[in-house]
Write a protein that holds these residues in place. Sequence first.
Motif, PDB file in Angstrom:
ATOM      1  N   HIS A 237       0.829  -1.200   0.000  1.00  0.00           N
ATOM      2  CA  HIS A 237       0.000   0.000   0.000  1.00  0.00           C
ATOM      3  C   HIS A 237       0.869   1.258   0.000  1.00  0.00           C
ATOM      4  CE1 HIS A 237      -3.615  -2.360   0.458  1.00  0.00           C
ATOM      5  NE2 HIS A 237      -3.160  -2.924   1.570  1.00  0.00           N
ATOM      6  N   ASP A 238       1.980   1.218   0.744  1.00  0.00           N
ATOM      7  CA  ASP A 238       2.906   2.358   0.746  1.00  0.00           C
ATOM      8  C   ASP A 238       3.509   2.569  -0.638  1.00  0.00           C
ATOM      9  OD1 ASP A 238       3.388   3.036   3.856  1.00  0.00           O
ATOM     10  OD2 ASP A 238       3.222   0.867   3.607  1.00  0.00           O
ATOM     11  N   LEU A 239       3.858   1.475  -1.304  1.00  0.00           N
ATOM     12  CA  LEU A 239       4.429   1.586  -2.647  1.00  0.00           C
ATOM     13  C   LEU A 239       3.391   2.133  -3.629  1.00  0.00           C
ATOM     14  CD1 LEU A 239       6.417  -1.792  -2.775  1.00  0.00           C
ATOM     15  CD2 LEU A 239       7.366   0.510  -2.479  1.00  0.00           C
ATOM     16  N   ALA A 240       2.152   1.677  -3.510  1.00  0.00           N
ATOM     17  CA  ALA A 240       1.104   2.158  -4.410  1.00  0.00           C
ATOM     18  C   ALA A 240       0.811   3.642  -4.184  1.00  0.00           C
ATOM     19  CB  ALA A 240      -0.169   1.335  -4.205  1.00  0.00           C
ATOM     20  N   ASP A 241       0.909   4.077  -2.926  1.00  0.00           N
ATOM     21  CA  ASP A 241       0.639   5.483  -2.596  1.00  0.00           C
ATOM     22  C   ASP A 241       1.842   6.386  -2.852  1.00  0.00           C
ATOM     23  OD1 ASP A 241      -1.850   4.686  -1.781  1.00  0.00           O
ATOM     24  OD2 ASP A 241      -1.367   4.667   0.363  1.00  0.00           O
ATOM     25  N   GLY A 242       3.018   5.785  -3.077  1.00  0.00           N
ATOM     26  CA  GLY A 242       4.215   6.585  -3.300  1.00  0.00           C
ATOM     27  C   GLY A 242       4.877   7.078  -2.030  1.00  0.00           C
ATOM     28  N   THR A 243       4.414   6.610  -0.864  1.00  0.00           N
ATOM     29  CA  THR A 243       5.051   7.024   0.394  1.00  0.00           C
ATOM     30  C   THR A 243       6.346   6.255   0.647  1.00  0.00           C
ATOM     31  OG1 THR A 243       3.621   5.466   1.583  1.00  0.00           O
ATOM     32  CG2 THR A 243       2.900   7.772   1.449  1.00  0.00           C
ATOM     33  N   LEU A 244       6.518   5.128  -0.055  1.00  0.00           N
ATOM     34  CA  LEU A 244       7.781   4.396  -0.067  1.00  0.00           C
ATOM     35  C   LEU A 244       8.107   4.050  -1.515  1.00  0.00           C
ATOM     36  CD1 LEU A 244       7.431   1.858   2.917  1.00  0.00           C
ATOM     37  CD2 LEU A 244       8.695   4.017   2.899  1.00  0.00           C
ATOM     38  N   VAL A 245       9.393   3.853  -1.791  1.00  0.00           N
ATOM     39  CA  VAL A 245       9.819   3.445  -3.130  1.00  0.00           C
ATOM     40  C   VAL A 245      10.584   2.126  -3.027  1.00  0.00           C
ATOM     41  CG1 VAL A 245       9.881   5.772  -4.078  1.00  0.00           C
ATOM     42  CG2 VAL A 245      11.913   4.848  -2.942  1.00  0.00           C
ATOM     43  N   ASN A 246      10.519   1.384  -4.120  1.00  0.00           N
ATOM     44  CA  ASN A 246      11.118   0.052  -4.175  1.00  0.00           C
ATOM     45  C   ASN A 246      12.511   0.134  -4.787  1.00  0.00           C
ATOM     46  OD1 ASN A 246      11.770  -2.640  -4.601  1.00  0.00           O
ATOM     47  ND2 ASN A 246       9.767  -3.197  -5.411  1.00  0.00           N
ATOM     48  N   TRP A 247      13.530  -0.277  -4.024  1.00  0.00           N
ATOM     49  CA  TRP A 247      14.908  -0.286  -4.520  1.00  0.00           C
ATOM     50  C   TRP A 247      15.283  -1.619  -5.164  1.00  0.00           C
ATOM     51  CZ3 TRP A 247      18.489   2.435  -0.349  1.00  0.00           C
ATOM     52  CH2 TRP A 247      18.179   3.806  -0.330  1.00  0.00           C
ATOM     53  N   GLY A 248      14.412  -2.600  -5.090  1.00  0.00           N
ATOM     54  CA  GLY A 248      14.700  -3.892  -5.706  1.00  0.00           C
ATOM     55  C   GLY A 248      14.207  -5.046  -4.857  1.00  0.00           C
ATOM     56  N   GLU A 249      14.003  -6.180  -5.516  1.00  0.00           N
ATOM     57  CA  GLU A 249      13.553  -7.391  -4.837  1.00  0.00           C
ATOM     58  C   GLU A 249      14.760  -8.195  -4.376  1.00  0.00           C
ATOM     59  OE1 GLU A 249      11.196 -11.501  -6.037  1.00  0.00           O
ATOM     60  OE2 GLU A 249      10.619  -9.620  -7.013  1.00  0.00           O
ATOM     61  N   ILE A 250      14.717  -8.658  -3.147  1.00  0.00           N
ATOM     62  CA  ILE A 250      15.822  -9.451  -2.611  1.00  0.00           C
ATOM     63  C   ILE A 250      16.013 -10.700  -3.468  1.00  0.00           C
ATOM     64  CG2 ILE A 250      16.555 -10.879  -0.656  1.00  0.00           C
ATOM     65  CD1 ILE A 250      16.985  -7.962  -0.149  1.00  0.00           C
ATOM     66  N   ASP A 251      17.260 -10.936  -3.855  1.00  0.00           N
ATOM     67  CA  ASP A 251      17.601 -12.071  -4.712  1.00  0.00           C
ATOM     68  C   ASP A 251      17.702 -13.327  -3.851  1.00  0.00           C
ATOM     69  OD1 ASP A 251      18.323 -13.659  -6.805  1.00  0.00           O
ATOM     70  OD2 ASP A 251      20.283 -12.725  -7.151  1.00  0.00           O
ATOM     71  N   ALA A 252      16.573 -13.925  -3.571  1.00  0.00           N
ATOM     72  CA  ALA A 252      16.492 -15.100  -2.692  1.00  0.00           C
ATOM     73  C   ALA A 252      15.188 -15.828  -2.980  1.00  0.00           C
ATOM     74  CB  ALA A 252      16.563 -14.676  -1.229  1.00  0.00           C
ATOM     75  N   PRO A 253      15.067 -17.081  -2.527  1.00  0.00           N
ATOM     76  CA  PRO A 253      13.803 -17.801  -2.720  1.00  0.00           C
ATOM     77  C   PRO A 253      12.637 -17.102  -2.045  1.00  0.00           C
ATOM     78  CG  PRO A 253      15.560 -19.315  -2.094  1.00  0.00           C
ATOM     79  CD  PRO A 253      16.113 -17.934  -1.923  1.00  0.00           C
ATOM     80  N   GLU A 254      11.444 -17.412  -2.501  1.00  0.00           N
ATOM     81  CA  GLU A 254      10.234 -16.832  -1.918  1.00  0.00           C
ATOM     82  C   GLU A 254      10.133 -17.144  -0.425  1.00  0.00           C
ATOM     83  OE1 GLU A 254       6.607 -16.527  -5.047  1.00  0.00           O
ATOM     84  OE2 GLU A 254       7.140 -18.543  -4.399  1.00  0.00           O
ATOM     85  N   VAL A 255       9.448 -16.279   0.266  1.00  0.00           N
ATOM     86  CA  VAL A 255       9.072 -16.547   1.656  1.00  0.00           C
ATOM     87  C   VAL A 255       7.748 -17.309   1.622  1.00  0.00           C
ATOM     88  CG1 VAL A 255       8.448 -15.526   3.872  1.00  0.00           C
ATOM     89  CG2 VAL A 255      10.233 -14.465   2.472  1.00  0.00           C
ATOM     90  N   THR A 256       7.748 -18.524   2.122  1.00  0.00           N
ATOM     91  CA  THR A 256       6.560 -19.376   2.039  1.00  0.00           C
ATOM     92  C   THR A 256       6.087 -19.750   3.430  1.00  0.00           C
ATOM     93  OG1 THR A 256       7.381 -20.297  -0.038  1.00  0.00           O
ATOM     94  CG2 THR A 256       5.589 -21.467   1.042  1.00  0.00           C
ATOM     95  N   LEU A 257       4.796 -19.550   3.682  1.00  0.00           N
ATOM     96  CA  LEU A 257       4.194 -19.958   4.947  1.00  0.00           C
ATOM     97  C   LEU A 257       3.536 -21.315   4.773  1.00  0.00           C
ATOM     98  CD1 LEU A 257       4.409 -16.767   5.350  1.00  0.00           C
ATOM     99  CD2 LEU A 257       2.580 -17.092   7.031  1.00  0.00           C
ATOM    100  N   TRP A 258       3.822 -22.201   5.740  1.00  0.00           N
ATOM    101  CA  TRP A 258       3.312 -23.560   5.716  1.00  0.00           C
ATOM    102  C   TRP A 258       2.481 -23.842   6.954  1.00  0.00           C
ATOM    103  CZ3 TRP A 258       4.901 -27.664   2.252  1.00  0.00           C
ATOM    104  CH2 TRP A 258       5.812 -27.249   1.262  1.00  0.00           C
ATOM    105  N   THR A 259       1.467 -24.678   6.800  1.00  0.00           N
ATOM    106  CA  THR A 259       0.800 -25.282   7.934  1.00  0.00           C
ATOM    107  C   THR A 259       1.352 -26.696   8.086  1.00  0.00           C
ATOM    108  OG1 THR A 259      -1.016 -25.949   6.454  1.00  0.00           O
ATOM    109  CG2 THR A 259      -1.324 -23.949   7.784  1.00  0.00           C
ATOM    110  N   LEU A 260       1.677 -27.076   9.316  1.00  0.00           N
ATOM    111  CA  LEU A 260       2.279 -28.376   9.589  1.00  0.00           C
ATOM    112  C   LEU A 260       1.509 -29.091  10.686  1.00  0.00           C
ATOM    113  CD1 LEU A 260       5.992 -27.131   9.798  1.00  0.00           C
ATOM    114  CD2 LEU A 260       4.908 -28.183   7.813  1.00  0.00           C
TER     115      LEU A 260
END
Length: 296
Positions: A237-260
Amino acid sequence: MDLLALADFNLVARHGGFGKAARATGRPKATLSRRVAELESDLALRLFERGARNLKLTEEGRALFERTAALLSELDETAAAIASGGQKPKGRLRISAPLHFSQTAMGRIAAGFALQYPEVRLEVTSEDRPVDMIEEGYDLVIRVNPDPDESLVGRAFLRDRLVVVASPDLPRPTGGRAAPGVARGASEAQTWQVKTSGGRAAIKIEPVLTLSTLITIRDAVRAGVGAGRLPISLVSHDLADGTLVNWGEIDAPEVTLWTLYPSRRLLSARVSAFLDFLKQAFPNGTADELAAYIGR
């Protein structure tokens, strides 16, 4: 193994003594004592250390209790469900969930689940540490990128990704210079590898703040003190509103939430209901769905 004797052993272990178990259930103390003694004889094991005033589980007794308490509970639930003609979720449901997910989404999830299933007593503990589900009595745990575990069944239900964000007033560093950053913990790397539209790049960070939660990091980044590495669901929401800017996506695997949940246990009606509820809340399991659920 005599299931009635096993049930009485669990009753005594859960209440911490023959007298307490007898008073809580109205069962004769002598009957409980005799049943447990018969079980010990059948197993050729001592399950309790009997002192003058205290009753304490032996190591073998503790192992038997940890491995049979949940199974007996599920047998009771199954019998009750069959008797009532259906698998209506009811009873206690204990869940361990990560701190960030609990802070941002679990309140609404838990409330919605409680309204839909009023006969389930939902208990959620927020923690990031590994837990022993059997020993600590959890029915379900939610974890981020968990290590493989043959004793557990897992379902991925949400995927997110990390991005480096900053205030528009904070200039992006050039020429190998470092930018002020908000680190998560003292061990945070001081160079963040990112992917941008122009390719891969490295952003050097000079930590000016060290904070322990993602929400506090986001709030500090919003205040303009430095750049931060955050889930895109938390800042979309901050990025869409322009209150924050994106410097790049971290070069790493996705963050995945699991139920176990334990693979050797029957999947109870209340666990199945909670898994289905998560699926309804996040049908595609995307970061955008989580962002919409979190709100601003």
